[in-house]
Design an enzyme around this catalytic site. Structure first.
Site, PDB file in Angstrom:
ATOM      1  N   ASP A   1       1.241  -0.847  -0.220  1.00 52.33           N
ATOM      2  CA  ASP A   1       0.015   0.133  -0.223  1.00 52.33           C
ATOM      3  C   ASP A   1       1.284   1.383  -0.235  1.00 52.33           C
ATOM      4  O   ASP A   1       1.483   1.431   0.764  1.00 52.33           O
ATOM      5  CB  ASP A   1      -0.980   0.134   1.367  1.00 52.33           C
ATOM      6  CG  ASP A   1      -1.691  -0.683   1.256  1.00 52.33           C
ATOM      7  OD1 ASP A   1      -2.013  -1.529   0.454  1.00 52.33           O
ATOM      8  OD2 ASP A   1      -2.788  -0.289   2.261  1.00 52.33           O
TER       9      ASP A   1
ATOM     10  N   LYS B   1      -2.877   2.438  -2.025  1.00 52.96           N
ATOM     11  CA  LYS B   1      -4.443   3.102  -2.862  1.00 52.96           C
ATOM     12  C   LYS B   1      -4.645   4.447  -1.748  1.00 52.96           C
ATOM     13  O   LYS B   1      -4.435   4.261  -0.595  1.00 52.96           O
ATOM     14  CB  LYS B   1      -6.328   2.660  -1.737  1.00 52.96           C
ATOM     15  CG  LYS B   1      -5.874   1.631  -3.087  1.00 52.96           C
ATOM     16  CD  LYS B   1      -7.477   0.830  -3.674  1.00 52.96           C
ATOM     17  CE  LYS B   1      -7.338  -0.819  -3.574  1.00 52.96           C
ATOM     18  NZ  LYS B   1      -6.729  -1.422  -3.227  1.00 52.96           N
TER      19      LYS B   1
ATOM     20  N   MET C   1     -11.372   6.267   7.392  1.00 49.67           N
ATOM     21  CA  MET C   1     -11.313   6.948   6.071  1.00 49.67           C
ATOM     22  C   MET C   1     -12.750   8.133   6.213  1.00 49.67           C
ATOM     23  O   MET C   1     -12.141   8.224   5.223  1.00 49.67           O
ATOM     24  CB  MET C   1     -12.025   5.891   5.216  1.00 49.67           C
ATOM     25  CG  MET C   1     -10.242   5.098   5.225  1.00 49.67           C
ATOM     26  SD  MET C   1     -11.025   3.754   3.439  1.00 49.67           S
ATOM     27  CE  MET C   1     -11.561   2.613   4.360  1.00 49.67           C
TER      28      MET C   1
HETATM   29  N1  SAH Z   1      -6.020  -1.874   7.567  1.00 47.77           N
HETATM   30  C1  SAH Z   1      -6.118  -0.199   8.444  1.00 47.77           C
HETATM   31  C2  SAH Z   1      -6.747   0.607   7.439  1.00 47.77           C
HETATM   32  C3  SAH Z   1      -6.462   0.515   6.102  1.00 47.77           C
HETATM   33  S1  SAH Z   1      -8.012   1.950   5.471  1.00 47.77           S
HETATM   34  C4  SAH Z   1      -6.034  -0.692   9.423  1.00 47.77           C
HETATM   35  O1  SAH Z   1      -6.167  -1.654   9.765  1.00 47.77           O
HETATM   36  O2  SAH Z   1      -5.544   0.933  10.049  1.00 47.77           O
HETATM   37  C5  SAH Z   1      -6.813   3.377   6.244  1.00 47.77           C
HETATM   38  C6  SAH Z   1      -7.644   4.936   6.515  1.00 47.77           C
HETATM   39  O3  SAH Z   1      -6.918   3.905   8.483  1.00 47.77           O
HETATM   40  C7  SAH Z   1      -7.341   5.531   6.778  1.00 47.77           C
HETATM   41  O4  SAH Z   1      -7.955   6.450   5.790  1.00 47.77           O
HETATM   42  C8  SAH Z   1      -7.173   6.619   8.519  1.00 47.77           C
HETATM   43  O5  SAH Z   1      -8.593   6.717   8.845  1.00 47.77           O
HETATM   44  C9  SAH Z   1      -6.678   5.036   9.004  1.00 47.77           C
HETATM   45  N2  SAH Z   1      -4.915   5.236   9.274  1.00 47.77           N
HETATM   46  C10 SAH Z   1      -4.091   4.257   8.612  1.00 47.77           C
HETATM   47  N3  SAH Z   1      -2.945   5.066   9.062  1.00 47.77           N
HETATM   48  C11 SAH Z   1      -3.458   5.769  10.388  1.00 47.77           C
HETATM   49  C12 SAH Z   1      -2.689   6.617  11.144  1.00 47.77           C
HETATM   50  N4  SAH Z   1      -1.306   7.001  10.964  1.00 47.77           N
HETATM   51  N5  SAH Z   1      -2.882   7.697  11.802  1.00 47.77           N
HETATM   52  C13 SAH Z   1      -4.288   8.018  11.599  1.00 47.77           C
HETATM   53  N6  SAH Z   1      -5.260   6.660  10.699  1.00 47.77           N
HETATM   54  C14 SAH Z   1      -4.892   5.991  10.167  1.00 47.77           C
END
Ligand code: SAH
Length: 254
Positions: free
Chosen positions: A37, A58, A171
């Site tokens: 990713d 994405k 998201m």
């Molecule tokens: N599979 C991932 C989520 C993917 S969707 C998980 O388990 O975390 C991507 C979303 O995750 C982003 O839009 C945001 O809302 C959140 N996200 C990912 N990394 C982040 C971070 N370091 N701090 C805050 N939100 C985060």
């Protein structure tokens, strides 16, 4: 021809490169090819010393690779390499489209394994220093997103968020005003303590706290990194701290 490779769906963790599991790091070290990713930290990718690295990330509004094409590339890779890694941010099974990839791999008879990771909600809770299940305040947590895939039925995310003691919204930072309106329409109190955590677990992390009624103004915070919106009584103390006379009225904690 029967594929000889195995595909590992690995969670990279929420941001900081040392928040991957030992198992995930070990698989990366042995990997022949890694499909990753956009959000995965360069230092995490560097663990895959021998591997070819292919970005299939994405990132909202930016170039993304169609899911069907990713599925096909994973299957092809399993025919050409021994250890194939699909590296996803956070945990691969949460808001990560992993099920489509699993179904494609199963359909093609390819061996696969899932290595869990720390999801963003838990990275953000750590960043905020707030227990999402604080005793006496929260006995349930909902992980939700307003985002739905193309052609998918609208989700009941706001209802689920309203029903839980603590809600973590993935998201959604770019639609703060719509999110606030949807939650208030579901009966969530306007003064519900709400936090936004951006870039959780990374050095550039930022935290903001506000009542839900002020979430609509979050567009002005200049959030450009990945961020979660979290709300519930467990954030009451954080909100109160921003309201003390000694703190400058800004409801922002850096
Ligand atoms: N599979 C991932 C989520 C993917 S969707 C998980 O388990 O975390 C991507 C979303 O995750 C982003 O839009 C945001 O809302 C959140 N996200 C990912 N990394 C982040 C971070 N370091 N701090 C805050 N939100 C985060």
């Amino acid at each position: 021809m029967k594929a000889t490779g195995k595909v590992y769906l690995v969670g990279a963790g929420p941001g900081a490169p040392d928040l991957i599991t030992l198992r995930g790091a070990d698989v990366l070290k042995r990997a022949d090819i890694v499909f990753h990713d956009a959000l995965v930290h360069p230092a995490t990718l560097a663990l895959a010393r021998r591997a070819a690295k292919v970005a299939v990330g994405k990132r909202c509004g930016k170039h993304s690779t169609a899911q069907r094409f990713i599925n096909k590339r994973l299957i092809d890779a399993a025919h050409n390499y021994r250890i194939v890694v699909r590296l996803k941010g956070g945990d691969p099974l949460l808001f990560g489209r992993a099920q489509e990839e699993i179904a494609a791999l199963r359909g093609a008879g390819i061996d696969y394994e899932i290595v869990p990771g720390i999801t963003a909600a838990l990275g953000a809770a750590a960043e905020a220093g707030i227990s999402l299940t604080q005793r006496g305040r929260a006995r349930s947590v909902a992980f939700v997103t307003p985002r739905v895939g193309e052609g998918e039925a609208p989700s009941g995310w706001a209802k689920s968020a309203a029903a839980a003691d603590t809600a973590v919204i993935y998201m959604g930072a770019g639609q703060a005003a719509e999110i606030a309106a949807a939650l208030i329409a579901q009966g969530v109190a306007r003064d519900t303590p709400t936090a936004i955590v951006e870039n959780a677990t990374l050095p550039q992390a930022r935290r903001f706290v506000m009542p839900l009624s002020e979430l609509a103004g979050a567009g002005e915070l200049g959030i450009s990194g990945p961020a979660v919106i979290m709300l519930g009584a467990v954030f009451a103390a954080s909100l109160a701290a921003t309201e003390e006379p000694s703190s400058q009225s800004a409801r922002v904690t850096a």
